[in-house]
Design an enzyme around this catalytic site. Sequence first.
Site, PDB file in Angstrom:
ATOM      1  N   ALA A  97      -6.976   3.105   3.283  1.00 22.81           N
ATOM      2  CA  ALA A  97      -7.862   2.034   3.703  1.00 22.81           C
ATOM      3  C   ALA A  97      -7.494   0.508   3.865  1.00 22.81           C
ATOM      4  O   ALA A  97      -7.501   0.212   2.482  1.00 22.81           O
ATOM      5  CB  ALA A  97      -9.330   1.584   3.512  1.00 22.81           C
ATOM      6  N   ARG A  99     -15.812   8.933   5.969  1.00 21.41           N
ATOM      7  CA  ARG A  99     -14.309  10.378   6.235  1.00 21.41           C
ATOM      8  C   ARG A  99     -15.500  11.026   6.845  1.00 21.41           C
ATOM      9  O   ARG A  99     -15.061  11.836   7.792  1.00 21.41           O
ATOM     10  CB  ARG A  99     -13.614  10.004   5.109  1.00 21.41           C
ATOM     11  CG  ARG A  99     -14.123  10.636   4.011  1.00 21.41           C
ATOM     12  CD  ARG A  99     -13.338  11.235   3.147  1.00 21.41           C
ATOM     13  NE  ARG A  99     -12.391   9.625   2.267  1.00 21.41           N
ATOM     14  CZ  ARG A  99     -12.259   9.764   1.614  1.00 21.41           C
ATOM     15  NH1 ARG A  99     -10.895  11.437   1.058  1.00 21.41           N
ATOM     16  NH2 ARG A  99     -11.117   9.410   0.802  1.00 21.41           N
ATOM     17  N   LEU A 117     -12.659   0.503  -1.513  1.00 23.33           N
ATOM     18  CA  LEU A 117     -12.177   1.082  -0.693  1.00 23.33           C
ATOM     19  C   LEU A 117     -10.567   2.309  -1.311  1.00 23.33           C
ATOM     20  O   LEU A 117     -10.367   2.350  -1.952  1.00 23.33           O
ATOM     21  CB  LEU A 117     -11.761   0.419   0.599  1.00 23.33           C
ATOM     22  CG  LEU A 117     -12.013  -0.683   1.308  1.00 23.33           C
ATOM     23  CD1 LEU A 117     -11.310  -2.159   1.573  1.00 23.33           C
ATOM     24  CD2 LEU A 117     -13.154   0.404   1.807  1.00 23.33           C
ATOM     25  N   ASP A 118     -10.902   3.391   0.267  1.00 23.70           N
ATOM     26  CA  ASP A 118      -9.704   4.311  -0.318  1.00 23.70           C
ATOM     27  C   ASP A 118      -8.028   3.892   0.198  1.00 23.70           C
ATOM     28  O   ASP A 118      -8.754   2.796   0.410  1.00 23.70           O
ATOM     29  CB  ASP A 118     -10.151   5.823   1.372  1.00 23.70           C
ATOM     30  CG  ASP A 118     -11.390   6.475   0.459  1.00 23.70           C
ATOM     31  OD1 ASP A 118     -11.812   6.406  -0.340  1.00 23.70           O
ATOM     32  OD2 ASP A 118     -11.722   6.978   1.843  1.00 23.70           O
ATOM     33  N   PRO A 119      -7.474   4.704  -0.752  1.00 24.75           N
ATOM     34  CA  PRO A 119      -5.883   3.282  -0.483  1.00 24.75           C
ATOM     35  C   PRO A 119      -5.433   3.672   0.903  1.00 24.75           C
ATOM     36  O   PRO A 119      -5.183   2.573   0.934  1.00 24.75           O
ATOM     37  CB  PRO A 119      -5.236   4.379  -1.522  1.00 24.75           C
ATOM     38  CG  PRO A 119      -6.224   5.429  -2.756  1.00 24.75           C
ATOM     39  CD  PRO A 119      -7.690   5.510  -1.632  1.00 24.75           C
TER      40      PRO A 119
END
EC number: 5.4.99.25
Length: 310
Positions: free
Chosen positions: A50, A180, A46-48
Site C-alpha cells: 500500500a 483486503r 499500511l501493508d508494504p
Amino acid sequence: MARRGKGRSINGIILLDKPTDISSNHALQRVKRIFFANKAGHTGALDPLATGMLPVCLGEATKFSQFLLDSDKRYIVTATLGVRTTTSDSQGDVVSERPVEVTQTQLDQALDTFRGDIMQVPSMFSALKHKGQPLYKYAREGITIEREARPITVYEINQLRFEGNEVELDIHVSKGTYIRTIVDDLGELLGCGAHVSVLRRTQVADYPYDKMVTIEQLEALIEQAKESDVSPYDLLDPLLLDMDTAVKKYPEVNISDEMGEYVLHGQPVQVFGAPDNTVLRITVGEAHTFIGVGKMNEAGLIAPTRLANL
C-alpha cells in the site's frame, strides 16, 4: 508503536505519503532519522504493497497516536477479479483462478451488501496478535487460527471504474477494517475470486490529502538546506502539524494557567459547563496552549488522562 533514542525533542505530526514495497516501520524509521527525532511512532500500519497517508508522530505527539489509530480511514483500491490469493493481495500465492462473468448489476448488488454496519473476519495476514504473535507469522507457517468476526462500519463504498477484470473502489471505513478482506469477500460473492492489486490510503481522520509529503521530498529539503547553508530543520519543521490535531475532533476545555498547573501535576479540576461522556481536549490560557486530554470523573471534575510533557 514508538521508538525512543537520541535526537531532538521535536513534537508534531508529519503526514507521510508512504511509498510501496516498504513496511510502515521502515518508513517510520526513515522519517525519524530525517528529523533526528528522539521518539517516533506511526498511527496504524499500511501493508508494504500500500501507499498513501501514514501520519508519523514525533516526540510528545506519540502519546496521542492512539486517537488516530482509532479514527476513520479512506482508501482507493483496485481489485483484480478472477484470481484469489493466500494474502488477498498481489504479493500472495494464487489459490484459484476462475472466469470473470460479472455484470454491472451483479457488482452493484454485491457492493451494496458491504454498506453500513457489518461483521468482518480479519485476514490471517494481519498484525492482530494471538498468544503474543501476529497472525501473519502463523499464516506464513501454514497455520490457520480461528478468528472472531468483528463489527466494522463501511460508511461509503463507491465504484470509480469497472473495466475488464478490474474494479476500482473508493472506500470510507471505520477503524480496524481490512480492505483486503472486503476485496476477498467481494470476489467470493461474485463467484470469481478477487485480490487487491493497488491500494492507496487517501485519508486518516480529517487530515487533508494535499498536506502529504514523500520521503523523497523530505530528503530534497535536506539537500536544499545544504546548498543554502541553513539548518535542514528550518525547512523540515514547518511541515509538522501540531500534536493536538490528533484530537481536534474532541471538544475543547480551556482553563486558566493556574488550573493548568494542577492538571499538569495530574490533579482534577472543576470546569463548569464541560461536557461529560467524551474525551476532552485541554488547553491553557489565552493562547489556548494544548497540554493533553482528559475526561470528567464521577465527582464531576475534569481529570487528565494523557498529558504532553512540554
